[in-house]
Design a protein around this motif. Structure first.
Motif, PDB file in Angstrom:
ATOM      1  N   ALA A   1     -18.260  11.195 -11.049  1.00 17.51           N
ATOM      2  CA  ALA A   1     -17.119  12.107 -10.921  1.00 17.51           C
ATOM      3  C   ALA A   1     -16.447  12.235 -12.280  1.00 17.51           C
ATOM      4  CB  ALA A   1     -16.140  11.597  -9.865  1.00 17.51           C
ATOM      5  N   ASP A   2     -17.098  12.979 -13.153  1.00 19.23           N
ATOM      6  CA  ASP A   2     -16.662  13.135 -14.538  1.00 19.23           C
ATOM      7  C   ASP A   2     -15.796  14.394 -14.640  1.00 19.23           C
ATOM      8  OD1 ASP A   2     -16.408  13.610 -17.250  1.00 19.23           O
ATOM      9  OD2 ASP A   2     -18.499  13.134 -17.709  1.00 19.23           O
ATOM     10  N   PRO A   3     -14.555  14.286 -15.148  1.00 14.42           N
ATOM     11  CA  PRO A   3     -13.701  15.479 -15.250  1.00 14.42           C
ATOM     12  C   PRO A   3     -14.318  16.602 -16.078  1.00 14.42           C
ATOM     13  CG  PRO A   3     -12.412  13.487 -15.591  1.00 14.42           C
ATOM     14  CD  PRO A   3     -13.855  13.055 -15.549  1.00 14.42           C
ATOM     15  N   ALA A   4     -15.217  16.267 -17.011  1.00 14.83           N
ATOM     16  CA  ALA A   4     -15.828  17.302 -17.839  1.00 14.83           C
ATOM     17  C   ALA A   4     -16.854  18.115 -17.062  1.00 14.83           C
ATOM     18  CB  ALA A   4     -16.480  16.670 -19.069  1.00 14.83           C
ATOM     19  N   ALA A   5     -17.615  17.454 -16.169  1.00 18.31           N
ATOM     20  CA  ALA A   5     -18.670  18.140 -15.423  1.00 18.31           C
ATOM     21  C   ALA A   5     -18.201  18.659 -14.067  1.00 18.31           C
ATOM     22  CB  ALA A   5     -19.863  17.198 -15.218  1.00 18.31           C
ATOM     23  N   TRP A   6     -17.146  18.080 -13.536  1.00 20.08           N
ATOM     24  CA  TRP A   6     -16.715  18.378 -12.164  1.00 20.08           C
ATOM     25  C   TRP A   6     -16.463  19.863 -11.906  1.00 20.08           C
ATOM     26  CZ3 TRP A   6     -16.975  15.069  -8.165  1.00 20.08           C
ATOM     27  CH2 TRP A   6     -16.313  15.422  -6.978  1.00 20.08           C
ATOM     28  N   PRO A   7     -15.713  20.578 -12.749  1.00 18.23           N
ATOM     29  CA  PRO A   7     -15.462  22.006 -12.454  1.00 18.23           C
ATOM     30  C   PRO A   7     -16.753  22.815 -12.353  1.00 18.23           C
ATOM     31  CG  PRO A   7     -13.939  21.221 -14.137  1.00 18.23           C
ATOM     32  CD  PRO A   7     -14.970  20.150 -13.953  1.00 18.23           C
ATOM     33  N   GLY A   8     -17.741  22.501 -13.189  1.00 16.89           N
ATOM     34  CA  GLY A   8     -19.004  23.221 -13.123  1.00 16.89           C
ATOM     35  C   GLY A   8     -19.746  22.956 -11.832  1.00 16.89           C
ATOM     36  N   LEU A   9     -19.677  21.726 -11.323  1.00 18.55           N
ATOM     37  CA  LEU A   9     -20.328  21.392 -10.060  1.00 18.55           C
ATOM     38  C   LEU A   9     -19.628  22.077  -8.887  1.00 18.55           C
ATOM     39  CD1 LEU A   9     -21.009  17.582 -10.632  1.00 18.55           C
ATOM     40  CD2 LEU A   9     -22.580  19.500 -10.968  1.00 18.55           C
ATOM     41  N   VAL A  10     -18.299  22.120  -8.931  1.00 18.79           N
ATOM     42  CA  VAL A  10     -17.551  22.814  -7.880  1.00 18.79           C
ATOM     43  C   VAL A  10     -17.923  24.291  -7.858  1.00 18.79           C
ATOM     44  CG1 VAL A  10     -15.247  23.523  -7.120  1.00 18.79           C
ATOM     45  CG2 VAL A  10     -15.633  21.169  -7.883  1.00 18.79           C
ATOM     46  N   ASP A  11     -17.986  24.895  -9.032  1.00 18.59           N
ATOM     47  CA  ASP A  11     -18.331  26.313  -9.114  1.00 18.59           C
ATOM     48  C   ASP A  11     -19.748  26.563  -8.635  1.00 18.59           C
ATOM     49  OD1 ASP A  11     -17.635  29.062 -10.024  1.00 18.59           O
ATOM     50  OD2 ASP A  11     -19.298  28.722 -11.402  1.00 18.59           O
ATOM     51  N   LEU A  12     -20.682  25.671  -8.991  1.00 16.77           N
ATOM     52  CA  LEU A  12     -22.077  25.817  -8.565  1.00 16.77           C
ATOM     53  C   LEU A  12     -22.195  25.785  -7.044  1.00 16.77           C
ATOM     54  CD1 LEU A  12     -25.111  25.778  -9.743  1.00 16.77           C
ATOM     55  CD2 LEU A  12     -25.056  23.361  -9.060  1.00 16.77           C
ATOM     56  N   ALA A  13     -21.451  24.886  -6.404  1.00 14.01           N
ATOM     57  CA  ALA A  13     -21.550  24.701  -4.950  1.00 14.01           C
ATOM     58  C   ALA A  13     -20.629  25.622  -4.160  1.00 14.01           C
ATOM     59  CB  ALA A  13     -21.219  23.248  -4.604  1.00 14.01           C
ATOM     60  N   ARG A  14     -19.784  26.380  -4.830  1.00 13.86           N
ATOM     61  CA  ARG A  14     -18.749  27.132  -4.137  1.00 13.86           C
ATOM     62  C   ARG A  14     -19.337  28.048  -3.064  1.00 13.86           C
ATOM     63  NH1 ARG A  14     -13.941  27.209  -5.885  1.00 13.86           N
ATOM     64  NH2 ARG A  14     -14.568  26.907  -8.078  1.00 13.86           N
ATOM     65  N   GLY A  15     -18.821  27.895  -1.828  1.00 15.17           N
ATOM     66  CA  GLY A  15     -19.224  28.752  -0.721  1.00 15.17           C
ATOM     67  C   GLY A  15     -20.608  28.488  -0.182  1.00 15.17           C
TER      68      GLY A  15
END
Length: 339
Positions: free
Chosen positions: A249-263
């Motif tokens: 759960a790395d703050p640098a990678a987390w937003p990209g993973l959230v965006d990838l999985a969104r919806g």
């Protein structure tokens, strides 16, 4: 998912994280990661046309040789995507064997490295007819938003993960369209064959431009496309699947993973540790079950499927499930590798 697209977490939640997506009647299955997968048959692997590697640890790569063996006598290009270093590793695996050679053996592997610095990516082609000699291809620029593979039935995107080695996460976006339906076809006169691909190509055209009839190999009469679509095919909705494994759960990678999985309709997510072992998860580059659930909640996915549970969790998988439920109720475990 209906039988039109066969989706399997090959080893369930406890084994090596391997996802198999097949489109029945077509030669274009997708394998996400290539650890051990004893439950996948040679016939299923022969259909593989894309291998998406998250990273190069043994439990994510050791099964690549089974794919090679299954497709060796085919005439197709298998796309291999992975992080930096994938070209060299595939080159070494392809070069480690002596092969019997026959004219019908024409398989090619196109290997592309993702996640490297800069907007361009390296690719190389390995053609069996040329002894799998490496042919470096011109560097290409990636399209926006991590799109790395686009086919008639599928789009694939990636995002960097945060592991102890270069690692990627993927989303698979199944496009809305016609699919061969095993259940409808069962017991009917036609078996799957090359005609399925021809019919799908016609059904993808606007109705006014479709052929009225198509030829079926081994049959003297031509078949009406309207009858075939009713008896053997079904319209499948668009669906998105996200595959996130071996990441902290790395703050640098987390937003990209959230965006990838969104919806996403389904998120398959690394859950190697329970909450009590969060320090170990951070140290070894994995997620806890509650962290996987937080990713699912923030991305607004339809359901979360925990996978890659560590050996210490095998006897208490329900603990991981309960911890995830508290954050994201639509969380599941797969104990049989068929979900």
């Amino acid at each position: 998912m209906p039988e039109t697209s066969a989706l399997r977490l090959a080893n369930g939640s406890l084994g090596d994280p391997v996802l198999y997506l097949d489109f029945p009647g077509e030669d274009n299955a997708v394998l996400v990661d290539a650890g051990e997968f004893p439950g996948l048959s040679k016939a299923e692997l022969r259909d593989v046309a894309a291998v998406l590697l998250t990273h190069h640890h043994m439990d994510h790569l050791v099964g690549f040789d089974r794919v090679l063996r299954a497709v060796l006598d085919t005439d197709k290009t298998v796309e291999v995507l992975g992080p930096e270093g994938t070209i060299e590793r595939v080159e070494k695996r392809l070069g480690s064997y002596l092969y019997q050679r026959f004219p019908f053996m024409k398989v090619r592997f196109r290997v592309t490295e993702l996640g490297t610095a800069g907007p361009s990516v390296r690719s190389a082609l390995f053609d069996f007819r040329k002894g799998f000699a490496r042919e470096d291809l011109p560097a290409v620029r990636l399209p926006r938003r991590g799109l790395v593979l686009s086919r008639r039935e599928l789009r694939v995107r990636f995002a960097p993960a945060s592991h102890t080695v270069p690692c990627l996460a993927y989303s698979l976006e199944i496009r809305r369209g016609w699919r061969f339906d095993r259940e409808r076809a069962a017991g009917r006169v036609l078996s799957p064959g090359p005609w399925v691909q021809r019919a799908l190509l016609e059904l993808a055209r606007p109705r006014s431009k479709r052929a009225r009839e198509i030829a079926i190999e081994g049959r003297s009469a031509r078949f009406r496309l309207e009858d075939l679509s009713r008896d053997y095919f079904v319209r499948e909705p668009a669906r998105k699947i996200a595959f996130v494994t071996d990441t902290r759960a790395d703050p640098a990678a987390w937003p990209g993973l959230v965006d990838l999985a969104r919806g996403a309709w389904r998120l398959y997510c690394d859950s190697y540790y329970a909450c009590r072992d969060e320090a170990a998860a951070q140290r070894h580059g994995h997620l806890t079950a509650p962290q996987a659930a937080r990713l699912a909640r923030e991305a607004g996915v339809g359901s979360l499927w925990l996978m890659h549970l560590g050996p210490k969790l095998h006897a208490r998988a329900e603990e991981a499930l309960s911890e995830a439920w508290a954050i994201f109720p639509e969380t599941f475990l797969d104990f049989v590798g068929t979900a």
